[in-house]
Design an enzyme around this catalytic site. Structure first.
Site, short mmCIF file in Angstrom:
data_model
loop_
_atom_site.label_atom_id
_atom_site.label_comp_id
_atom_site.label_asym_id
_atom_site.label_seq_id
_atom_site.Cartn_x
_atom_site.Cartn_y
_atom_site.Cartn_z
N ASN A 22 0.85 -1.18 0.15
CA ASN A 22 -0.06 0.07 0.00
C ASN A 22 0.71 1.20 0.07
O ASN A 22 1.43 1.37 0.94
CB ASN A 22 -0.84 0.14 1.27
CG ASN A 22 -1.75 1.19 1.31
OD1 ASN A 22 -1.75 1.99 0.58
ND2 ASN A 22 -2.51 1.26 2.56
N TRP A 23 0.91 1.81 -1.18
CA TRP A 23 1.85 3.13 -1.27
C TRP A 23 1.11 4.48 -0.74
O TRP A 23 1.70 5.63 -0.78
CB TRP A 23 2.34 3.13 -2.94
CG TRP A 23 3.21 2.11 -3.22
CD1 TRP A 23 3.79 1.32 -2.35
CD2 TRP A 23 3.81 1.82 -4.47
NE1 TRP A 23 4.74 0.25 -3.06
CE2 TRP A 23 4.80 0.39 -4.26
CE3 TRP A 23 3.65 2.42 -5.63
CZ2 TRP A 23 5.25 0.34 -5.47
CZ3 TRP A 23 4.36 1.89 -6.74
CH2 TRP A 23 5.16 0.86 -6.59
N HIS B 119 -9.70 1.47 4.63
CA HIS B 119 -8.69 1.65 5.36
C HIS B 119 -8.74 2.50 6.52
O HIS B 119 -9.57 3.44 6.47
CB HIS B 119 -7.51 2.01 4.51
CG HIS B 119 -6.03 2.08 5.05
ND1 HIS B 119 -5.49 2.73 5.85
CD2 HIS B 119 -5.17 1.00 4.76
CE1 HIS B 119 -4.50 2.57 6.60
NE2 HIS B 119 -4.16 1.33 5.59
N GLU C 34 -5.75 -4.97 10.86
CA GLU C 34 -4.65 -3.92 11.02
C GLU C 34 -5.11 -3.22 12.34
O GLU C 34 -5.94 -2.25 12.02
CB GLU C 34 -4.84 -2.91 9.96
CG GLU C 34 -4.30 -3.44 8.36
CD GLU C 34 -3.82 -2.57 7.52
OE1 GLU C 34 -2.70 -2.74 7.20
OE2 GLU C 34 -4.50 -1.47 7.25
N SER D 77 3.07 -1.90 10.35
CA SER D 77 4.49 -1.99 10.67
C SER D 77 5.47 -3.44 10.28
O SER D 77 6.40 -3.49 10.94
CB SER D 77 4.80 -1.47 11.92
OG SER D 77 4.51 -0.26 12.12
N GLY E 202 2.77 -1.21 4.33
CA GLY E 202 2.94 0.26 4.04
C GLY E 202 4.16 0.57 3.69
O GLY E 202 4.88 0.31 2.67
N GLY E 203 5.00 1.29 4.84
CA GLY E 203 6.17 1.88 4.78
C GLY E 203 7.39 0.79 4.02
O GLY E 203 8.07 1.41 3.00
P1 PGA Z 1 2.38 0.30 7.70
O1 PGA Z 1 0.99 0.40 6.62
O2 PGA Z 1 3.06 -0.99 7.00
O3 PGA Z 1 3.34 1.50 7.24
O4 PGA Z 1 2.17 0.22 9.01
C1 PGA Z 1 0.30 -0.55 6.63
C2 PGA Z 1 -1.20 -0.07 6.26
O5 PGA Z 1 -1.51 1.08 6.49
O6 PGA Z 1 -1.66 -0.76 5.51
#
Ligand code: PGA
Length: 255
Positions: free
Chosen positions: A10-11, A96, A169, A216, A237-238
């Site tokens: 997820n960018w 989300h 999440e 994360s 995400g990150g």
């Molecule tokens: P993150 O984001 O890996 O940066 O915590 C995950 C997400 O929001 O789907």
């Protein structure tokens, strides 16, 4: 048959067009000889068409970050399921937590979106659920998950071949740099599974749903999650903003 696990990037709204194209090309190269599991990338909506061209004929599939529930009409600024499918999307994130927080998206809307995606017949929804810090502190996580699932999925008619991905999440772990303990994800996924059993029956809960974790995840902590039986994949995400790191995550979980 054993399920194929899935890793989804997820960018968010983190990259401009040039950066998006650059990263998509790097990821395409990284995954050139990789044909395990399922790999999905969800770039920003304005770059979907460009990224679609890059991932054509590649193992990496395209997903969107949001969708509207109406098919067509006077809905300024919204994007329909048909428009997403036209640009080559096979997946779409629904509800989300960042949309729940900043756009006040609620589970009534998420339910409508999910229905639209299922009716469109050509997209797989990735439905996000998860408790916030306060709900966790006050021991309400289980109730919150059950409630969110009922609101999002209750009354939905799933066809035999329709797939739905549930992304657990925990909101407080997203973007924090610290994932939850894998054992805690394992427990939460059990709650999700039992609730899906209740709503749809065991057979559909087994065959039509994937339950994935997000929050994360990175190249290091992924190993703990790879050992867990009831995790069908990850939403990243990150760590997905770096091709090497994303590849590490995918390699650890997709076998
Ligand atoms: P993150 O984001 O890996 O940066 O915590 C995950 C997400 O929001 O789907």
């Amino acid at each position: 048959m054993k399920k194929q696990k899935i890793v989804i990037a997820n960018w968010k709204m983190k990259l401009n067009l040039a950066e998006t194209i650059g990263l998509a090309k790097e990821i395409k190269i990284k995954f050139q000889d990789f044909n395990k599991g399922r790999v999905v990338v969800c770039p920003g909506s304005l770059s979907l068409a460009e990224v679609s061209k890059i991932f054509k004929a590649s193992h990496v599939k395209l997903g969107a970050q949001n969708v509207f529930w109406e098919e067509k009409g006077a809905y300024t600024g919204e994007v329909s399921t048909e428009q997403l499918a036209e640009t080559g999307c096979g997946y779409v994130i629904v509800g989300h937590s960042e949309r729940r927080k900043y756009l006040l998206e609620n589970y009534e809307m998420i339910h409508l979106k999910l229905k639209a995606v299922i009716n469109s017949d050509n997209l797989i929804p990735i439905v996000c659920i998860g408790e916030n810090r306060e709900e966790r502190k006050t021991d309400r996580r289980d109730f919150v998950l059950v409630d969110q699932l009922h609101q999002a999925l209750g009354g939905i008619n799933i066809l035999a071949n329709q797939k739905i991905i549930i992304a657990y999440e925990p909101i407080w772990a997203i973007g924090s740099g610290v994932a939850i303990e894998p054992a805690e994800a394992e427990y939460a996924h059990k709650i999700v599974k039992l609730t899906l059993n209740d709503i749809f029956g065991i057979e559909k809960a087994n065959n039509n749903f994937d339950i994935i974790y997000g929050g994360s995840i990175d190249g290091k902590n992924v190993k703990g999650f790879a050992k867990i039986e009831n995790i069908d994949g990850l939403l990243v995400g990150g760590a997905s903003l770096n091709a090497e790191e994303f590849y590490k995550v995918a390699r650890a979980i997709l076998k």
